[in-house]
Design an enzyme around this catalytic site. Structure first.
Site, PDB file in Angstrom:
ATOM      1  N   ARG A  25       0.818  -1.224   0.000  1.00 38.00           N
ATOM      2  CA  ARG A  25       0.000   0.000   0.000  1.00 38.00           C
ATOM      3  C   ARG A  25       0.849   1.270   0.000  1.00 38.00           C
ATOM      4  O   ARG A  25       0.456   2.286   0.580  1.00 38.00           O
ATOM      5  CB  ARG A  25      -0.955   0.039   1.197  1.00 38.00           C
ATOM      6  CG  ARG A  25      -2.068  -0.983   1.160  1.00 38.00           C
ATOM      7  CD  ARG A  25      -3.238  -0.476   0.321  1.00 38.00           C
ATOM      8  NE  ARG A  25      -4.202  -1.548   0.097  1.00 38.00           N
ATOM      9  CZ  ARG A  25      -5.319  -1.710   0.807  1.00 38.00           C
ATOM     10  NH1 ARG A  25      -5.628  -0.864   1.750  1.00 38.00           N
ATOM     11  NH2 ARG A  25      -6.128  -2.708   0.535  1.00 38.00           N
ATOM     12  N   ARG A  38      -6.457  11.101  -6.185  1.00 36.45           N
ATOM     13  CA  ARG A  38      -7.718  10.380  -5.981  1.00 36.45           C
ATOM     14  C   ARG A  38      -8.893  11.346  -6.099  1.00 36.45           C
ATOM     15  O   ARG A  38      -9.916  11.010  -6.706  1.00 36.45           O
ATOM     16  CB  ARG A  38      -7.704   9.718  -4.609  1.00 36.45           C
ATOM     17  CG  ARG A  38      -8.870   8.817  -4.305  1.00 36.45           C
ATOM     18  CD  ARG A  38      -8.700   8.343  -2.863  1.00 36.45           C
ATOM     19  NE  ARG A  38      -9.690   7.409  -2.417  1.00 36.45           N
ATOM     20  CZ  ARG A  38     -10.934   7.709  -2.068  1.00 36.45           C
ATOM     21  NH1 ARG A  38     -11.355   8.961  -2.183  1.00 36.45           N
ATOM     22  NH2 ARG A  38     -11.745   6.775  -1.640  1.00 36.45           N
ATOM     23  N   ASP A  75      -6.791  -3.072  -7.593  1.00 39.40           N
ATOM     24  CA  ASP A  75      -7.326  -3.705  -6.385  1.00 39.40           C
ATOM     25  C   ASP A  75      -7.663  -5.154  -6.695  1.00 39.40           C
ATOM     26  O   ASP A  75      -8.025  -5.488  -7.828  1.00 39.40           O
ATOM     27  CB  ASP A  75      -8.578  -2.976  -5.882  1.00 39.40           C
ATOM     28  CG  ASP A  75      -8.880  -3.354  -4.434  1.00 39.40           C
ATOM     29  OD1 ASP A  75      -8.278  -2.741  -3.528  1.00 39.40           O
ATOM     30  OD2 ASP A  75      -9.657  -4.289  -4.215  1.00 39.40           O
ATOM     31  N   TYR A 152     -14.843 -12.149  -0.155  1.00 35.36           N
ATOM     32  CA  TYR A 152     -15.555 -10.903  -0.467  1.00 35.36           C
ATOM     33  C   TYR A 152     -16.753 -11.159  -1.379  1.00 35.36           C
ATOM     34  O   TYR A 152     -17.801 -10.534  -1.228  1.00 35.36           O
ATOM     35  CB  TYR A 152     -14.599  -9.887  -1.109  1.00 35.36           C
ATOM     36  CG  TYR A 152     -13.583  -9.319  -0.137  1.00 35.36           C
ATOM     37  CD1 TYR A 152     -13.904  -8.232   0.671  1.00 35.36           C
ATOM     38  CD2 TYR A 152     -12.312  -9.877  -0.011  1.00 35.36           C
ATOM     39  CE1 TYR A 152     -12.983  -7.712   1.567  1.00 35.36           C
ATOM     40  CE2 TYR A 152     -11.379  -9.374   0.892  1.00 35.36           C
ATOM     41  CZ  TYR A 152     -11.726  -8.288   1.677  1.00 35.36           C
ATOM     42  OH  TYR A 152     -10.822  -7.785   2.573  1.00 35.36           O
TER      43      TYR A 152
HETATM   44  O1  CP3 Z   1      -0.099  -1.921  -2.423  1.00 32.00           O
HETATM   45  C1  CP3 Z   1      -0.344  -1.041  -3.278  1.00 32.00           C
HETATM   46  O2  CP3 Z   1       0.040   0.147  -3.142  1.00 32.00           O
HETATM   47  C2  CP3 Z   1      -1.040  -1.445  -4.555  1.00 32.00           C
HETATM   48  C3  CP3 Z   1      -2.446  -1.281  -4.620  1.00 32.00           C
HETATM   49  C4  CP3 Z   1      -3.353  -2.184  -3.808  1.00 32.00           C
HETATM   50  C5  CP3 Z   1      -4.592  -1.731  -3.294  1.00 32.00           C
HETATM   51  N1  CP3 Z   1      -5.263  -2.780  -2.762  1.00 32.00           N
HETATM   52  C6  CP3 Z   1      -5.072  -0.337  -3.369  1.00 32.00           C
HETATM   53  C7  CP3 Z   1      -6.145   0.085  -2.447  1.00 32.00           C
HETATM   54  C8  CP3 Z   1      -3.257  -3.541  -3.498  1.00 32.00           C
HETATM   55  C9  CP3 Z   1      -2.118  -4.500  -3.749  1.00 32.00           C
HETATM   56  C10 CP3 Z   1      -4.471  -3.908  -2.856  1.00 32.00           C
HETATM   57  C11 CP3 Z   1      -4.780  -5.279  -2.419  1.00 32.00           C
HETATM   58  C12 CP3 Z   1      -5.996  -5.541  -1.650  1.00 32.00           C
HETATM   59  N2  CP3 Z   1      -7.218  -4.965  -1.788  1.00 32.00           N
HETATM   60  C13 CP3 Z   1      -6.104  -6.563  -0.704  1.00 32.00           C
HETATM   61  C14 CP3 Z   1      -5.018  -7.540  -0.318  1.00 32.00           C
HETATM   62  C15 CP3 Z   1      -3.994  -6.938   0.580  1.00 32.00           C
HETATM   63  C16 CP3 Z   1      -4.500  -6.572   1.929  1.00 32.00           C
HETATM   64  O3  CP3 Z   1      -4.582  -5.359   2.213  1.00 32.00           O
HETATM   65  O4  CP3 Z   1      -4.774  -7.504   2.736  1.00 32.00           O
HETATM   66  C17 CP3 Z   1      -7.423  -6.544  -0.196  1.00 32.00           C
HETATM   67  C18 CP3 Z   1      -7.997  -7.442   0.858  1.00 32.00           C
HETATM   68  C19 CP3 Z   1      -8.134  -5.520  -0.914  1.00 32.00           C
HETATM   69  C20 CP3 Z   1      -9.563  -5.164  -0.793  1.00 32.00           C
HETATM   70  C21 CP3 Z   1      -9.749  -3.771  -0.364  1.00 32.00           C
HETATM   71  N3  CP3 Z   1      -9.454  -2.662  -1.130  1.00 32.00           N
HETATM   72  C22 CP3 Z   1     -10.261  -3.318   0.867  1.00 32.00           C
HETATM   73  C23 CP3 Z   1     -10.697  -4.225   2.012  1.00 32.00           C
HETATM   74  C24 CP3 Z   1     -10.257  -1.929   0.821  1.00 32.00           C
HETATM   75  C25 CP3 Z   1     -10.812  -0.989   1.872  1.00 32.00           C
HETATM   76  C26 CP3 Z   1      -9.907  -0.872   3.028  1.00 32.00           C
HETATM   77  C27 CP3 Z   1      -9.141   0.410   2.935  1.00 32.00           C
HETATM   78  O5  CP3 Z   1      -7.913   0.382   3.156  1.00 32.00           O
HETATM   79  O6  CP3 Z   1      -9.788   1.436   2.683  1.00 32.00           O
HETATM   80  C28 CP3 Z   1      -9.700  -1.539  -0.412  1.00 32.00           C
HETATM   81  C29 CP3 Z   1      -9.472  -0.152  -0.879  1.00 32.00           C
HETATM   82  C30 CP3 Z   1      -8.102   0.188  -1.354  1.00 32.00           C
HETATM   83  N4  CP3 Z   1      -7.312  -0.566  -2.178  1.00 32.00           N
HETATM   84  C31 CP3 Z   1      -7.405   1.407  -1.080  1.00 32.00           C
HETATM   85  C32 CP3 Z   1      -6.183   1.345  -1.772  1.00 32.00           C
HETATM   86  C33 CP3 Z   1      -5.130   2.421  -1.850  1.00 32.00           C
HETATM   87  C34 CP3 Z   1      -7.966   2.568  -0.280  1.00 32.00           C
HETATM   88  C35 CP3 Z   1      -8.974   3.201  -1.156  1.00 32.00           C
HETATM   89  C36 CP3 Z   1      -9.090   4.700  -1.009  1.00 32.00           C
HETATM   90  O7  CP3 Z   1      -8.269   5.451  -1.589  1.00 32.00           O
HETATM   91  O8  CP3 Z   1     -10.045   5.098  -0.360  1.00 32.00           O
END
Ligand code: CP3
Length: 343
Positions: A25, A38, A75, A152
Site C-alpha cells: 500500500r 484520488r 485492487d 468478499y
Molecule cells: O499496495 C499497493 O500500493 C497497490 C495497490 C493495492 C490496493 N489494494 C489499493 C487500495 C493492493 C495491492 C491492494 C490489495 C488488496 N485490496 C487486498 C489484499 C492486501 C490486503 O490489504 O490484505 C485486499 C484485501 C483488498 C480489498 C480492499 N481494497 C479493501 C478491504 C479496501 C478498503 C480498506 C481500505 O484500506 O480502505 C480496499 C481499498 C483500497 N485498495 C485502497 C487502496 C489504496 C484505499 C482506497 C481509497 O483510496 O479510499
C-alpha cells in the site's frame, strides 16, 4: 538490464548486504499527493480504471522515497467485477459487492476468458509503468488469491472471521468449489496478461489465508497457489512469483517448496528470527515490520527495522511491512525506516 535490479536479485536467491525494500500500500491515503490524485479521479474505482492516473499514483511513492519496486495500482476486487459482480466502495467502510450464496447467484458469473475487456485499463497502466519506471525499479503486478477474493464475493463485503465463506464451504461445497475453480482460472489469465503487458514480478495476496485451518489450508490456500504458480511458470518461466498467505503461522513452513513460489511474504504475527530459521531456509522471504511502527515511529521503529534486517541477513530477503501501511502513518517515518535499512 532488468536482471540487475535489486529486487530481482533477491528473488533469484542472492544474499545482499542491503536488502531491496518496498511497502504494501505504498501508494495510499497516508500520502497527500495520493489524496490529491484520488480527488482528481473522483473515486477509488475511477482511479483504478484511469491508466494515466493509476500510473501517476504508482510513481508518487517512488519519487518521494526511491523504493526498489513499484506495485501496480489496482485492487484485488477488480477481478470479481470483471467476472460480473457488482462492486462499489462505501467511504469510511470499504468494499461492497453483490453476494454469492446460491447456484442462481453463480450462474451469471463469467468465464476466465471473458475478463480482459473489463481489465484492459489495468493492462494499459502496466504498459505505461513499464515505459516510465526508473531503470533500477522493478514492476510488481498482483492479484488476490482465490480464497481471499471468494470471501468478499460470498459475503459482499469484508468480514472479521470470513464466516459467510466458511458457511458456504460447509453448506454447498459444489458451489464453493466451482467459485474457487473459476477464480483460480481467472487469476491465471489476469496475471498472465499483466506479465505480457510488462509486469516483471507478480504477487498473490491471500490476506485471509490464516482463517483456513487444518486440511482446509492445503485445499483452499496452498493448492490454488500451486495451480496458479505452475500455470504461470509454464507460460512465463522467467517471471518470479511472491506468495503472501497472510497469518499462515506454521503453514508458512514449506509453502514455497509446495507451491513453487520464488518468495514467501510474511506478516508481522511471526518473529523474523523464526521465519529466518524455518522459512528462509527454502529461499527468499519478504517482510515483516509491523505497520503500526509507521504511525508511532521513534527509536522503536529504528530498532525493529534493524532487528528484522539483521534476522534475515544470512539469506535472500526483501524488506517490507507485514501488511499495508495505514492512512494514519506519518510519511516522515518511511524516511526513518529507509535510513535504518540503507544507512
Ligand atoms: O499496495 C499497493 O500500493 C497497490 C495497490 C493495492 C490496493 N489494494 C489499493 C487500495 C493492493 C495491492 C491492494 C490489495 C488488496 N485490496 C487486498 C489484499 C492486501 C490486503 O490489504 O490484505 C485486499 C484485501 C483488498 C480489498 C480492499 N481494497 C479493501 C478491504 C479496501 C478498503 C480498506 C481500505 O484500506 O480502505 C480496499 C481499498 C483500497 N485498495 C485502497 C487502496 C489504496 C484505499 C482506497 C481509497 O483510496 O479510499
Amino acid at each position: 538490464m532488468s536482471g540487475d535490479k535489486k529486487l530481482l536479485r533477491s528473488l533469484r536467491g542472492e544474499v545482499q548486504a542491503v536488502p531491496p525494500v518496498w511497502m504494501m500500500r505504498q501508494a495510499g491515503r497516508y500520502l497527500p499527493e495520493y489524496k490529491a490524485t484520488r480527488a482528481q479521479a473522483g473515486d477509488f474505482l475511477s482511479l483504478c480504471y484511469t491508466p494515466e492516473l493509476a500510473a501517476e499514483v504508482t510513481l508518487q511513492p517512488l519519487r518521494r522515497y526511491g523504493f526498489d519496486a513499484a506495485i501496480l495500482f489496482a485492487d484485488i476486487l477488480l477481478v470479481p467485477q470483471a467476472l460480473g459482480a457488482d462492486l462499489w466502495f462505501v467511504t469510511g467502510e470499504g468494499p461492497r459487492l453483490s453476494t454469492i450464496t446460491s447456484d442462481a447467484d453463480f450462474a451469471p458469473i463469467k468465464g476466465k476468458d471473458d475478463i480482459h475487456d473489463h481489465l484492459a485499463p489495468v493492462y494499459e497502466t502496466v504498459r505505461i509503468l513499464s515505459r516510465e519506471l526508473p531503470d533500477d525499479v522493478a514492476l510488481i503486478g498482483f492479484a488476490g488469491a482465490p480464497w481471499t477474493v471468494a470471501t468478499y464475493m460470498i459475503a459482499g463485503k469484508g468480514t472479521k472471521d470470513q464466516g459467510p465463506a466458511h458457511a458456504l464451504k460447509a453448506e454447498n461445497r459444489p458451489l464453493f468449489d466451482a467459485l474457487m475453480t473459476r477464480l483460480t482460472e481467472a487469476t491465471i489469465e489476469y496475471l498472465s496478461a499483466q506479465i505480457e503487458a510488462g509486469a516483471e514480478v507478480v504477487k498473490i495476496f491471500d490476506s485471509w489465508a490464516g482463517s483456513l485451518k487444518g486440511e482446509d489450508f492445503q485445499k483452499y490456500a496452498l493448492n490454488p497457489a500451486r495451480q496458479i504458480i505452475s500455470a504461470l511458470k509454464a507460460r512465463h518461466p522467467a517471471t518470479p512469483i511472491i506468495a503472501f498467505p497472510r497469518e499462515a503461522g506454521d503453514n508458512y513452513i514449506g509453502f514455497a517448496k509446495a507451491t513453487g513460489a520464488d518468495c514467501v511474504a510474511i506478516d508481522n504475527s511471526v518473529a523474523a528470527e523464526w521465519a529466518a530459521e524455518h522459512v528462509q531456509k527454502d529461499g527468499c522471504v519478504q517482510g515483516n515490520l509491523a505497520p503500526g511502527h509507521m504511525v508511532t515511529g521513534g527509536q522503536d521503529l529504528i530498532d525493529e527495522t534493524k532487528r528484522i534486517v539483521n534476522a534475515f541477513s544470512k539469506g535472500p530477503h526483501i524488506f517490507n511491512l507485514g501488511h499495508g501501511i495505514t492512512p494514519d502513518a506519518d510519511p516522515e517515518n518511511v524516511h526513518v525506516m529507509l535510513e535504518a535499512i540503507r544507512g
